[in-house]
Design a protein around this motif. Structure first.
Motif, PDB file in Angstrom:
ATOM      1  N   GLY A   1       0.784  -1.226   0.000  1.00  0.00           N
ATOM      2  CA  GLY A   1       0.000   0.000   0.000  1.00  0.00           C
ATOM      3  C   GLY A   1       0.815   1.275   0.000  1.00  0.00           C
ATOM      4  N   VAL A   2       2.007   1.256   0.602  1.00  0.00           N
ATOM      5  CA  VAL A   2       2.819   2.478   0.652  1.00  0.00           C
ATOM      6  C   VAL A   2       4.051   2.405  -0.252  1.00  0.00           C
ATOM      7  N   GLY A   3       4.215   1.300  -0.962  1.00  0.00           N
ATOM      8  CA  GLY A   3       5.307   1.197  -1.934  1.00  0.00           C
ATOM      9  C   GLY A   3       6.597   0.615  -1.422  1.00  0.00           C
ATOM     10  N   LEU A   4       6.585   0.050  -0.218  1.00  0.00           N
ATOM     11  CA  LEU A   4       7.817  -0.545   0.306  1.00  0.00           C
ATOM     12  C   LEU A   4       8.207  -1.804  -0.453  1.00  0.00           C
ATOM     13  N   ASP A   5       7.208  -2.563  -0.921  1.00  0.00           N
ATOM     14  CA  ASP A   5       7.532  -3.755  -1.692  1.00  0.00           C
ATOM     15  C   ASP A   5       8.212  -3.380  -3.005  1.00  0.00           C
ATOM     16  N   ALA A   6       7.753  -2.302  -3.645  1.00  0.00           N
ATOM     17  CA  ALA A   6       8.374  -1.853  -4.892  1.00  0.00           C
ATOM     18  C   ALA A   6       9.820  -1.415  -4.655  1.00  0.00           C
ATOM     19  N   LEU A   7      10.050  -0.734  -3.537  1.00  0.00           N
ATOM     20  CA  LEU A   7      11.413  -0.319  -3.198  1.00  0.00           C
ATOM     21  C   LEU A   7      12.317  -1.529  -3.044  1.00  0.00           C
ATOM     22  N   MET A   8      11.846  -2.555  -2.339  1.00  0.00           N
ATOM     23  CA  MET A   8      12.669  -3.735  -2.121  1.00  0.00           C
ATOM     24  C   MET A   8      12.883  -4.523  -3.417  1.00  0.00           C
ATOM     25  N   ARG A   9      11.883  -4.518  -4.286  1.00  0.00           N
ATOM     26  CA  ARG A   9      12.073  -5.179  -5.588  1.00  0.00           C
ATOM     27  C   ARG A   9      13.141  -4.450  -6.396  1.00  0.00           C
ATOM     28  N   SER A  10      13.171  -3.142  -6.281  1.00  0.00           N
ATOM     29  CA  SER A  10      14.196  -2.375  -7.000  1.00  0.00           C
ATOM     30  C   SER A  10      15.591  -2.659  -6.472  1.00  0.00           C
ATOM     31  N   ARG A  11      15.654  -3.221  -5.278  1.00  0.00           N
ATOM     32  CA  ARG A  11      16.946  -3.583  -4.690  1.00  0.00           C
ATOM     33  C   ARG A  11      17.274  -5.063  -4.901  1.00  0.00           C
ATOM     34  N   GLY A  12      16.527  -5.700  -5.805  1.00  0.00           N
ATOM     35  CA  GLY A  12      16.870  -7.056  -6.227  1.00  0.00           C
ATOM     36  C   GLY A  12      16.167  -8.169  -5.493  1.00  0.00           C
ATOM     37  N   LEU A  13      15.186  -7.853  -4.654  1.00  0.00           N
ATOM     38  CA  LEU A  13      14.469  -8.888  -3.923  1.00  0.00           C
ATOM     39  C   LEU A  13      13.207  -9.292  -4.678  1.00  0.00           C
ATOM     40  N   SER A  14      12.913 -10.571  -4.659  1.00  0.00           N
ATOM     41  CA  SER A  14      11.730 -11.083  -5.340  1.00  0.00           C
ATOM     42  C   SER A  14      10.505 -10.935  -4.445  1.00  0.00           C
ATOM     43  N   PRO A  15       9.293 -10.945  -5.023  1.00  0.00           N
ATOM     44  CA  PRO A  15       8.081 -10.901  -4.200  1.00  0.00           C
ATOM     45  C   PRO A  15       8.048 -12.008  -3.148  1.00  0.00           C
ATOM     46  N   ALA A  16       8.529 -13.204  -3.518  1.00  0.00           N
ATOM     47  CA  ALA A  16       8.545 -14.320  -2.558  1.00  0.00           C
ATOM     48  C   ALA A  16       9.489 -14.023  -1.402  1.00  0.00           C
ATOM     49  N   GLN A  17      10.647 -13.433  -1.689  1.00  0.00           N
ATOM     50  CA  GLN A  17      11.591 -13.073  -0.617  1.00  0.00           C
ATOM     51  C   GLN A  17      11.000 -12.012   0.299  1.00  0.00           C
ATOM     52  N   ILE A  18      10.331 -11.045  -0.288  1.00  0.00           N
ATOM     53  CA  ILE A  18       9.720  -9.972   0.502  1.00  0.00           C
ATOM     54  C   ILE A  18       8.653 -10.540   1.433  1.00  0.00           C
ATOM     55  N   ASP A  19       7.792 -11.390   0.905  1.00  0.00           N
ATOM     56  CA  ASP A  19       6.745 -11.999   1.733  1.00  0.00           C
ATOM     57  C   ASP A  19       7.359 -12.831   2.857  1.00  0.00           C
ATOM     58  N   ALA A  20       8.435 -13.564   2.527  1.00  0.00           N
ATOM     59  CA  ALA A  20       9.084 -14.403   3.540  1.00  0.00           C
ATOM     60  C   ALA A  20       9.681 -13.546   4.655  1.00  0.00           C
ATOM     61  N   CYS A  21      10.264 -12.404   4.305  1.00  0.00           N
ATOM     62  CA  CYS A  21      10.850 -11.527   5.318  1.00  0.00           C
ATOM     63  C   CYS A  21       9.780 -10.938   6.228  1.00  0.00           C
ATOM     64  N   LEU A  22       8.653 -10.565   5.648  1.00  0.00           N
ATOM     65  CA  LEU A  22       7.573  -9.996   6.450  1.00  0.00           C
ATOM     66  C   LEU A  22       6.926 -11.029   7.360  1.00  0.00           C
ATOM     67  N   SER A  23       6.999 -12.306   6.959  1.00  0.00           N
ATOM     68  CA  SER A  23       6.374 -13.388   7.734  1.00  0.00           C
ATOM     69  C   SER A  23       7.344 -14.103   8.657  1.00  0.00           C
ATOM     70  N   ASP A  24       8.584 -13.651   8.708  1.00  0.00           N
ATOM     71  CA  ASP A  24       9.640 -14.303   9.495  1.00  0.00           C
ATOM     72  C   ASP A  24       9.396 -14.062  10.991  1.00  0.00           C
ATOM     73  N   THR A  25       8.889 -15.073  11.677  1.00  0.00           N
ATOM     74  CA  THR A  25       8.527 -14.899  13.090  1.00  0.00           C
ATOM     75  C   THR A  25       9.750 -14.658  13.975  1.00  0.00           C
ATOM     76  N   VAL A  26      10.893 -15.244  13.618  1.00  0.00           N
ATOM     77  CA  VAL A  26      12.116 -15.008  14.404  1.00  0.00           C
ATOM     78  C   VAL A  26      12.506 -13.536  14.313  1.00  0.00           C
ATOM     79  N   ALA A  27      12.509 -12.995  13.102  1.00  0.00           N
ATOM     80  CA  ALA A  27      12.847 -11.583  12.907  1.00  0.00           C
ATOM     81  C   ALA A  27      11.829 -10.689  13.603  1.00  0.00           C
ATOM     82  N   GLN A  28      10.568 -11.035  13.516  1.00  0.00           N
ATOM     83  CA  GLN A  28       9.521 -10.243  14.172  1.00  0.00           C
ATOM     84  C   GLN A  28       9.780 -10.159  15.680  1.00  0.00           C
ATOM     85  N   LYS A  29      10.085 -11.305  16.284  1.00  0.00           N
ATOM     86  CA  LYS A  29      10.326 -11.333  17.725  1.00  0.00           C
ATOM     87  C   LYS A  29      11.575 -10.534  18.095  1.00  0.00           C
ATOM     88  N   GLN A  30      12.619 -10.608  17.261  1.00  0.00           N
ATOM     89  CA  GLN A  30      13.848  -9.867  17.545  1.00  0.00           C
ATOM     90  C   GLN A  30      13.605  -8.365  17.487  1.00  0.00           C
TER      91      GLN A  30
END
Length: 224
Positions: free
Chosen positions: A148-177
């Motif tokens: 909604g705010v364009g952060l996914d587009a920014l990360m895609r421009s930095r070479g990350l795939s949609p699947a990688q972006i979704d995985a990072c947002l869903s990473d429970t270990v990272a969320q807890k940290q």
């Protein structure tokens, strides 16, 4: 000519043996990212928020000078800790980590460099979509915000795939940290705001400008 070649060869060996510590990046057990020589005489810890305008300003004025003048030379180690303020900040913090240590500082700088653009969309997104996303699971909320705010587009421009972006947002270990670091910042250390700094473990009481922080680093180095 042979002597000249030998001299050049010796110079090349010396140059090759002097590491640029900016490329030495690792993640701490608490999830913080650290750049620089592990045994550097000064350690700068920054508590930051990606929705903090002062943090964006500090990164813009400090990053190049800090890396070239201090980190690269093995004088200062920089550690970045999250002090999350809202769910847009939380989304950005998770995306900054996407790609691991080698990507983190570049991602972080890109988020701050484009902060006015993506954060500028947050108010409109909140007004139009807050009720809708309130009914979604947390991971879906984060994905909706990123799109909604364009952060996914920014990360895609930095070479990350949609699947990688979704995985990072869903990473429970990272969320807890990120949550734990934020709790440590706000409720344990009780920082007054972001950016906040520690220099060699001591709270830095000066203003959050590069000139002031650099003066603090110089004082810490002189004390060694």
């Amino acid at each position: 000519m042979r002597i000249f070649a030998l001299v050049l060869g010796a110079f090349a060996l010396v140059s090759a043996g002097a590491p640029n510590w900016v490329s030495s990046v690792r993640i701490q057990p608490n999830g913080a990212f650290v750049m620089g020589k592990p045994a550097a005489p000064a350690r700068l810890v920054e508590y930051l928020s990606y929705t903090c305008g002062h943090c964006a300003h500090f990164t813009g004025e400090a990053s190049a000078a800090l890396k070239a003048g201090y980190v690269a030379k093995g004088l200062v180690t920089v550690e970045v800790r999250n002090a999350v303020r809202d769910r847009y900040d939380f989304t950005a913090a998770l995306l900054a980590r996407c790609g691991g240590p080698s990507k983190f500082f570049g991602n972080s700088e890109a988020l701050f460099a484009t902060q006015a653009t993506w954060l500028g969309k947050a108010s409109a997104f909140e007004a139009s979509d807050a009720e809708r996303i309130s009914k979604l699971p947390m991971n879906d909320v984060l994905k909706a915000i990123a799109k909604g705010v364009g952060l996914d587009a920014l990360m895609r421009s930095r070479g990350l795939s949609p699947a990688q972006i979704d995985a990072c947002l869903s990473d429970t270990v990272a969320q807890k940290q990120v949550v734990a670091m934020s709790n440590e910042a706000w409720t344990v250390r009780k920082i007054n705001g972001t950016p906040s700094f520690l220099i060699n473990g001591n709270a830095f009481e000066g203003p959050g400008s590069w000139a002031a922080v650099e003066a603090g680093l110089k004082a810490a180095l002189a004390a060694k």
